[in-house]
Write an enzyme that holds these catalytic residues in place. Structure first.
Site, PDB file in Angstrom:
ATOM      1  N   THR A  81      48.159  56.586  45.317  1.00 33.10           N
ATOM      2  CA  THR A  81      48.224  56.019  46.709  1.00 33.10           C
ATOM      3  C   THR A  81      49.116  56.752  47.641  1.00 33.10           C
ATOM      4  O   THR A  81      48.841  57.967  48.076  1.00 33.10           O
ATOM      5  CB  THR A  81      48.485  54.110  46.745  1.00 33.10           C
ATOM      6  OG1 THR A  81      49.851  54.112  46.050  1.00 33.10           O
ATOM      7  CG2 THR A  81      47.523  53.807  46.227  1.00 33.10           C
TER       8      THR A  81
ATOM      9  N   THR B 177      54.373  48.756  42.262  1.00 29.23           N
ATOM     10  CA  THR B 177      52.936  48.844  42.060  1.00 29.23           C
ATOM     11  C   THR B 177      52.873  50.412  41.514  1.00 29.23           C
ATOM     12  O   THR B 177      53.096  51.372  42.219  1.00 29.23           O
ATOM     13  CB  THR B 177      52.163  48.999  43.259  1.00 29.23           C
ATOM     14  OG1 THR B 177      50.870  49.320  42.990  1.00 29.23           O
ATOM     15  CG2 THR B 177      52.515  49.657  44.741  1.00 29.23           C
TER      16      THR B 177
ATOM     17  N   GLU C  65      59.214  56.843  47.364  1.00 28.76           N
ATOM     18  CA  GLU C  65      58.786  57.017  48.959  1.00 28.76           C
ATOM     19  C   GLU C  65      60.149  57.557  49.585  1.00 28.76           C
ATOM     20  O   GLU C  65      61.046  56.608  49.468  1.00 28.76           O
ATOM     21  CB  GLU C  65      58.334  55.875  49.328  1.00 28.76           C
ATOM     22  CG  GLU C  65      56.978  55.554  49.028  1.00 28.76           C
ATOM     23  CD  GLU C  65      56.417  54.055  49.244  1.00 28.76           C
ATOM     24  OE1 GLU C  65      55.072  53.929  49.208  1.00 28.76           O
ATOM     25  OE2 GLU C  65      57.257  53.329  49.980  1.00 28.76           O
TER      26      GLU C  65
ATOM     27  N   ASN D 103      56.384  53.648  54.885  1.00 28.00           N
ATOM     28  CA  ASN D 103      55.925  52.114  54.768  1.00 28.00           C
ATOM     29  C   ASN D 103      55.716  51.583  56.125  1.00 28.00           C
ATOM     30  O   ASN D 103      54.904  51.029  56.317  1.00 28.00           O
ATOM     31  CB  ASN D 103      57.104  51.425  54.165  1.00 28.00           C
ATOM     32  CG  ASN D 103      57.063  51.384  52.520  1.00 28.00           C
ATOM     33  OD1 ASN D 103      56.270  51.000  52.055  1.00 28.00           O
ATOM     34  ND2 ASN D 103      57.981  52.228  52.375  1.00 28.00           N
TER      35      ASN D 103
ATOM     36  N   SER E  32      48.430  52.696  59.027  1.00 33.16           N
ATOM     37  CA  SER E  32      47.772  53.722  60.173  1.00 33.16           C
ATOM     38  C   SER E  32      47.029  54.674  59.912  1.00 33.16           C
ATOM     39  O   SER E  32      46.939  55.436  58.635  1.00 33.16           O
ATOM     40  CB  SER E  32      48.984  53.908  61.095  1.00 33.16           C
ATOM     41  OG  SER E  32      49.898  54.584  60.447  1.00 33.16           O
TER      42      SER E  32
END
Length: 406
Positions: A152, A190, A277, A401, A406
């Site tokens: 992802t 996740t 991230e 995040n 978007s």
């Protein structure tokens, strides 16, 4: 920006006898992205799995739990990215079951022999029709391609392999993939992880081994303190290497196989943190001389998930009072702070309740500027220890995040 993490090639990830991989573009994630993976499992294989502890667990988690122990055995795993199918109520379960039925038709098994997995945006209906339409179009894939297909917000596909002796005669192979970059915190997070081995293990024993491996690997990482609705970790044992079945934890081969698979799982778990991230640093927090392992973990997590600590690492700022404060609020009962020692790599930073006389700001600055840092904390109240892995908290985490949908 992943920290010392590179993509594995197909040659580095050997096939596992009894496993076939397929991928496709279903259009769930974004047009042009491979976002659907099918792992076909040979008849007679056993499967162990653990799942998220989040009470809002996703529809596919409910279905996978109900199918896992079915007497018919697991024959396939189907994984989509781009949509979590979480917070979708009864319709989400209907959709997950429809995907299972379609995958079952594709490989010739019963729907209850399929475990579904989803990852992506929460609170959005699953476009099951797209997944069902894509299943007949799936193409054979290598492990590195499957690792990319389940991503992802990951920036690097995560995969690893191991090979080693289990017992006196047999060589065991194992290959695994994982995804995860944000919403990562112990008790699965996740994160999805899938490992296949050609060892032969009874289902009850494999289930116990899976739980133990998850606790020692994936449950020792944290990126942002959030526990996902979709976390799942699966081990498949195909039994194709001709060894006799491991059906008892007292069998010496149990410990040998667990060690091999644990090493693989830890590499995958650490890869998730390295690709956290916005991460620019990989940080190991080890607490020693605690009364119990739980106490050691409690203190380690307090440091590892502190936003103030993580931003200090990002800034390469040796503002190390933040680490001491985190140890202090960790909730360790009757902690004698005068006994606590804290090290950055091998540099003694704090002892006797304050800053070590030998420590200098220049020493701290030098360590904090590294891409990989170890924090070692000695509580001096017992013999137990625990290690957790985390990353820094950067501007990139906020941007990723904030822009996620978007």
């Amino acid at each position: 920006m992943a920290v010392n993490l590179t993509e594995k090639t197909a040659e580095q990830l050997p096939d596992i006898d009894g496993i076939a991989l397929y991928t496709a573009q279903a259009g769930v994630k974004k047009p042009g992205h491979t976002d659907l993976t099918l792992i076909a499992v040979a008849a007679g294989s056993t499967v162990g799995a653990v799942f998220t502890t989040n009470r809002f667990c996703a529809a596919p988690v409910h279905i996978a739990k109900s199918h896992l122990f079915d007497e018919d055995g697991v024959r396939a795993l189907v994984i989509n990215t781009g949509n979590a199918n979480a917070g979708t109520g009864a319709q989400g379960r209907i959709d997950a079951l429809a995907v299972c039925a379609a995958a079952a038709r594709q490989i010739g098994c019963k729907p209850n022999q399929v475990l579904p997995f989803s990852t992506g945006v929460i609170l959005e209906p699953l476009p099951a029709d797209k997944i069902i339409a894509a299943l007949p179009k799936m193409q054979p894939a290598f492990w590195n391609e499957a690792a990319r297909a389940i991503m992802t917000t990951d920036t690097v596909p995560k995969a690893a392999s191991r090979e080693g002796k289990v017992g006196d005669k047999h060589t065991v192979r194992a290959t695994g993939i994982a995804k995860g970059s944000g919403m990562i915190h112990p008790n699965m997070a996740t994160m999805l992880g899938f490992i296949a081995t050609d060892a032969k293990v009874s289902q009850p024993v494999l289930q116990l081994m899976t739980q133990e491996i998850a606790d020692e690997t994936f449950n020792t990482i944290t990126v942002d303190g959030d526990t996902s609705t979709n976390d799942s970790f699966v081990i498949i044992a195909t039994g194709k290497n001709s060894q006799s079945e491991i059906d008892n934890i007292a069998d010496p081969r149990y410990a040998q196989l667990k060690e091999l698979l644990c090493s693989l799982a830890l590499e995958l778990a650490q890869a998730i943190v390295r690709d956290g991230e916005g991460a620019t640093k990989f940080i190991t927090v080890r607490v020693e001389n605690a009364k119990t392992r739980d106490e050691a973990r409690q203190a380690a997590y307090a440091v590892a998930r502190s936003p103030l600590v993580k931003t200090a690492f990002f800034a390469s700022d040796p503002n190390l009072g933040r680490l001491l404060a985190a140890i202090g609020y960790a909730g360790v009962a009757d902690l004698d702070t005068d006994l606590v020692e804290m090290y950055l790599d091998d540099i003694l930073v704090a002892e006797h309740g304050g800053r070590a006389a030998s420590y200098t700001e220049a020493q701290g600055q030098a360590v904090m500027s590294k891409a990989e840092i170890t924090v070692r904390i000695k509580l001096h109240r017992g013999q137990a220890a625990a290690t957790v892995y985390t990353c820094d908290l950067s501007h990139g985490y906020v941007s990723i995040n904030a822009d996620y949908r978007s």
